[in-house]
Design an enzyme around this catalytic site. Structure first.
Site, PDB file in Angstrom:
ATOM      1  N   ARG A  47       0.963  -0.799   0.080  1.00 52.02           N
ATOM      2  CA  ARG A  47       0.036   0.206  -0.003  1.00 52.02           C
ATOM      3  C   ARG A  47       0.981   1.291  -0.410  1.00 52.02           C
ATOM      4  O   ARG A  47       0.386   2.640  -1.056  1.00 52.02           O
ATOM      5  CB  ARG A  47      -1.100   0.110   1.259  1.00 52.02           C
ATOM      6  CG  ARG A  47      -2.246   0.964   1.352  1.00 52.02           C
ATOM      7  CD  ARG A  47      -3.582   0.884   1.684  1.00 52.02           C
ATOM      8  NE  ARG A  47      -4.402   1.338   2.561  1.00 52.02           N
ATOM      9  CZ  ARG A  47      -4.091   2.929   3.167  1.00 52.02           C
ATOM     10  NH1 ARG A  47      -3.443   2.760   4.222  1.00 52.02           N
ATOM     11  NH2 ARG A  47      -5.407   3.562   3.573  1.00 52.02           N
ATOM     12  N   HIS A  71       0.979   4.102  -2.595  1.00 54.82           N
ATOM     13  CA  HIS A  71       0.475   5.260  -2.190  1.00 54.82           C
ATOM     14  C   HIS A  71       1.921   6.369  -3.106  1.00 54.82           C
ATOM     15  O   HIS A  71       1.748   7.600  -3.146  1.00 54.82           O
ATOM     16  CB  HIS A  71       0.258   5.955  -0.875  1.00 54.82           C
ATOM     17  CG  HIS A  71      -1.225   5.132  -0.246  1.00 54.82           C
ATOM     18  ND1 HIS A  71      -1.551   6.307   0.486  1.00 54.82           N
ATOM     19  CD2 HIS A  71      -2.246   4.403  -1.308  1.00 54.82           C
ATOM     20  CE1 HIS A  71      -3.052   5.202   0.332  1.00 54.82           C
ATOM     21  NE2 HIS A  71      -2.958   4.843  -0.649  1.00 54.82           N
ATOM     22  N   ASN A  88      -3.808   8.783   4.403  1.00 55.84           N
ATOM     23  CA  ASN A  88      -2.488   7.742   4.663  1.00 55.84           C
ATOM     24  C   ASN A  88      -1.870   8.732   6.353  1.00 55.84           C
ATOM     25  O   ASN A  88      -2.719   7.444   6.996  1.00 55.84           O
ATOM     26  CB  ASN A  88      -1.286   8.916   4.525  1.00 55.84           C
ATOM     27  CG  ASN A  88      -0.834   8.310   2.950  1.00 55.84           C
ATOM     28  OD1 ASN A  88      -1.133   7.302   2.217  1.00 55.84           O
ATOM     29  ND2 ASN A  88       0.263   9.585   1.963  1.00 55.84           N
ATOM     30  N   HIS A 115      -6.499  -6.059  -2.380  1.00 58.95           N
ATOM     31  CA  HIS A 115      -7.270  -6.530  -1.396  1.00 58.95           C
ATOM     32  C   HIS A 115      -7.597  -7.672  -0.828  1.00 58.95           C
ATOM     33  O   HIS A 115      -8.649  -7.611  -0.231  1.00 58.95           O
ATOM     34  CB  HIS A 115      -8.812  -5.316  -1.098  1.00 58.95           C
ATOM     35  CG  HIS A 115      -8.452  -3.618  -1.135  1.00 58.95           C
ATOM     36  ND1 HIS A 115      -9.435  -3.201  -2.177  1.00 58.95           N
ATOM     37  CD2 HIS A 115      -7.142  -3.094  -1.237  1.00 58.95           C
ATOM     38  CE1 HIS A 115      -8.354  -1.943  -1.230  1.00 58.95           C
ATOM     39  NE2 HIS A 115      -7.335  -1.483  -1.348  1.00 58.95           N
TER      40      HIS A 115
HETATM   41  C1  HEM Z   1      -8.920   1.441  -6.192  1.00 57.37           C
HETATM   42  C2  HEM Z   1      -8.515   2.036  -5.432  1.00 57.37           C
HETATM   43  C3  HEM Z   1      -8.472   1.971  -4.407  1.00 57.37           C
HETATM   44  C4  HEM Z   1      -9.055   2.368  -2.477  1.00 57.37           C
HETATM   45  C5  HEM Z   1      -9.792   3.586  -3.223  1.00 57.37           C
HETATM   46  C6  HEM Z   1      -8.284   1.886  -1.475  1.00 57.37           C
HETATM   47  C7  HEM Z   1      -8.964   2.010  -0.706  1.00 57.37           C
HETATM   48  C8  HEM Z   1      -8.362   1.986   0.668  1.00 57.37           C
HETATM   49  C9  HEM Z   1      -8.550   2.129   1.981  1.00 57.37           C
HETATM   50  C10 HEM Z   1      -9.511   2.846   2.384  1.00 57.37           C
HETATM   51  C11 HEM Z   1      -7.828   1.208   3.487  1.00 57.37           C
HETATM   52  C12 HEM Z   1      -7.990   1.025   4.302  1.00 57.37           C
HETATM   53  C13 HEM Z   1      -7.205   1.432   4.741  1.00 57.37           C
HETATM   54  C14 HEM Z   1      -7.570   1.686   6.764  1.00 57.37           C
HETATM   55  O1  HEM Z   1      -8.322   1.430   7.096  1.00 57.37           O
HETATM   56  O2  HEM Z   1      -6.557   2.485   6.959  1.00 57.37           O
HETATM   57  C15 HEM Z   1      -7.093   0.342   1.766  1.00 57.37           C
HETATM   58  C16 HEM Z   1      -6.164  -0.886   2.163  1.00 57.37           C
HETATM   59  C17 HEM Z   1      -5.368  -1.081   1.491  1.00 57.37           C
HETATM   60  N1  HEM Z   1      -5.177  -1.165   0.405  1.00 57.37           N
HETATM   61 FE1  HEM Z   1      -6.420   0.072  -1.250  1.00 57.37          FE
HETATM   62  N2  HEM Z   1      -6.907   1.241  -2.393  1.00 57.37           N
HETATM   63  C18 HEM Z   1      -7.614   1.535  -3.338  1.00 57.37           C
HETATM   64  C19 HEM Z   1      -6.282   0.752  -4.391  1.00 57.37           C
HETATM   65  C20 HEM Z   1      -5.396   0.069  -3.603  1.00 57.37           C
HETATM   66  C21 HEM Z   1      -4.100  -0.784  -4.347  1.00 57.37           C
HETATM   67  C22 HEM Z   1      -3.878   0.248  -6.093  1.00 57.37           C
HETATM   68  C23 HEM Z   1      -3.100  -1.161  -3.802  1.00 57.37           C
HETATM   69  C24 HEM Z   1      -2.237  -2.167  -3.885  1.00 57.37           C
HETATM   70  C25 HEM Z   1      -1.096  -2.286  -5.009  1.00 57.37           C
HETATM   71  C26 HEM Z   1      -3.495  -1.852  -2.460  1.00 57.37           C
HETATM   72  C27 HEM Z   1      -3.419  -2.128  -1.308  1.00 57.37           C
HETATM   73  C28 HEM Z   1      -4.097  -1.978   0.146  1.00 57.37           C
HETATM   74  C29 HEM Z   1      -3.889  -2.956   0.697  1.00 57.37           C
HETATM   75  C30 HEM Z   1      -2.638  -3.950   0.767  1.00 57.37           C
HETATM   76  C31 HEM Z   1      -4.487  -2.591   2.031  1.00 57.37           C
HETATM   77  C32 HEM Z   1      -4.897  -3.279   3.538  1.00 57.37           C
HETATM   78  C33 HEM Z   1      -3.083  -1.823   4.555  1.00 57.37           C
HETATM   79  C34 HEM Z   1      -3.188  -3.009   5.480  1.00 57.37           C
HETATM   80  O3  HEM Z   1      -3.681  -3.526   5.797  1.00 57.37           O
HETATM   81  O4  HEM Z   1      -2.500  -1.863   6.678  1.00 57.37           O
HETATM   82  N3  HEM Z   1      -5.354  -0.544  -2.224  1.00 57.37           N
HETATM   83  N4  HEM Z   1      -7.467   0.274   0.417  1.00 57.37           N
END
Ligand code: HEM
Ligand code: NAG
Ligand code: NAG
Ligand code: NAG
Ligand code: NAG
Length: 325
Positions: free
Chosen positions: A60, A64, A92, A191
């Site tokens: 992530r 970002h 973030n 995800h």
């Molecule tokens: C398509 C648009 C995307 C949106 C709107 C989005 C949004 C989010 C949000 C809101 C979270 C949770 C954050 C939290 O609650 O603290 C999250 C977690 C995460 N995102 Fe995305 N995301 C997107 C695309 C991506 C992409 C492209 C990747 C990587 C290639 C990614 C990898 C992750 C991962 C692995 C997590 C879990 C992180 C953790 O466990 O700390 N996301 N994302």
């Protein structure tokens, strides 16, 4: 034109073309830090023992980082004179994590090949190693990025998609960095592991878009479970799994979840539930074939990693990922 000058023209045209598309390459550190991948692997293997979520956190960070002025390590800079840290940007703040492990990797690399490996490349290579350790695909990581001397907090606020956006708005933010619908669906497959806080999806659970009802594209059993985790007016920082079926494994269950109306974020479920969207067929393809998902994920990671890298004499190799030299 003589045949000779045609040949010369083709030669120069192809040189120009290849230098503009191949700024990065997999062998970049082969002579300067031959042991790079085993050093990174050693540190992240240790980190996974302490935190099963570390792969999710680091990929992530890479995402970002790349969406804000390219993959240049800008997200890693702390607040300082003239630097408003991207860590405090809306997507973030109290959310992005894993910075301590990035520092551990950097320290290990500085001990063996000082001043050589960029922080931006640390995010790219550790993402690949951790995805494959979680059961996901491997790919040849492109290397040679340099680190920025600046952060762009305003850019982080506006360029990174929010979980409350419409599919067309999310698509526009991907298009803005050269990524298409297939990239969007494939990369959203990240995800398949990691966690999210109630505050990023609870708008779906009670009074969605002021309708007085939950999001209709949410499976009712799953809704019940999520309401237990996130009671109305409860702790917005409580966490749950992004992939309820296999929370820590990297697989294509994320896509079958979407087919079953069990996408956690509004933006996840929109990929499948937006009528007429070109993403629906792509979700179905990846749900039907894990290898098709893995192939596309690897391709899209390389594409995302190629967003506007600093190369040549641009930027610097930071000695400490948290500050400019
Ligand atoms: C398509 C648009 C995307 C949106 C709107 C989005 C949004 C989010 C949000 C809101 C979270 C949770 C954050 C939290 O609650 O603290 C999250 C977690 C995460 N995102 Fe995305 N995301 C997107 C695309 C991506 C992409 C492209 C990747 C990587 C290639 C990614 C990898 C992750 C991962 C692995 C997590 C879990 C992180 C953790 O466990 O700390 N996301 N994302
Ligand atoms: C590379 O790292 C491995 C494992 O950390 C170590 O066994 C090996 O000696 C190192 N090789 C060099 C050339 O530093
Ligand atoms: C970015 O968003 C955060 C959180 O909403 C806000 O505190 C900050 O002032 C914004 N920064 C810029 C430069 O717009
Ligand atoms: C989509 O983007 C437009 C233009 O930036 C904005 O006005 C609108 O509020 C956004 N809609 C959603 C649902 O995010
Ligand atoms: C949903 O939100 C709207 C706007 O805030 C409000 O008028 C309405 O009473 C709410 N409905 C329920 C059932 O809480």
């Amino acid at each position: 034109m003589s045949p000779f000058s045609v040949q010369v023209t083709i030669l120069f045209a192809s040189l120009l073309f290849s230098s503009s598309i191949a700024q990065l390459n997999p062998t970049f550190y082969d002579t300067t830090c031959a042991n790079l991948s085993s050093i990174v692997r050693g540190v992240v293997q240790q980190a996974v023992q302490n935190d099963e979520r570390i792969g999710a956190k680091l990929i992530r960070l890479h995402f970002h980082d790349c969406f804000v002025d390219g993959c240049d390590g800008s997200i890693l800079l702390d607040d300082a004179d003239g630097i408003a840290s991207e860590k405090n940007a809306a997507p973030n703040a109290d959310s992005a994590a894993g910075f301590d492990v990035v520092d551990d990797i950097k320290t290990a690399l500085e001990n063996v090949c000082p001043g050589v490996v960029s922080c931006a490349d640390i995010l790219a290579i550790s993402s690949q190693i951790l995805v494959s350790m979680a059961g996901g695909p491997t790919w040849e990581v492109q290397l040679g990025r340099r680190d920025s001397k600046a952060a762009n907090q305003a850019g982080a606020n506006t360029s990174i998609p929010s979980p409350f956006e419409s599919l067309s708005n999310v698509t526009a933010k991907f298009t803005a960095v050269g990524l298409d619908s297939t990239d969007l669906v494939a990369l959203s497959g990240a995800h398949t592991f990691g966690r999210a806080q109630c505050r990023v999806f609870s708008q779906r659970l009670y009074n969605f878009s002021n309708t007085g009802n939950p999001d209709p594209s949410l499976d009712t059993t799953y809704l019940g479970t999520l309401r237990q985790t996130c009671p109305e007016g409860g702790n917005g920082n409580a966490i749950t799994n992004l992939d309820p079926s296999t929370p820590n494994g990297f697989d294509n269950n994320y896509f079958t979840n979407l087919q079953n109306n069990q996408g956690l974020l509004q933006t996840d479920q929109e990929l499948f539930s937006t009528t007429g969207a070109d993403t629906v067929d792509i979700v179905n393809r990846f749900a039907n074939s894990q290898s098709e998902f893995f192939d596309n994920f690897a391709k899209s990671m390389i594409k995302m990693g190629n967003i506007s890298p600093l190369t040549g004499n641009n930027g610097e190799i930071r000695l400490d990922c948290k500050r400019v030299n």
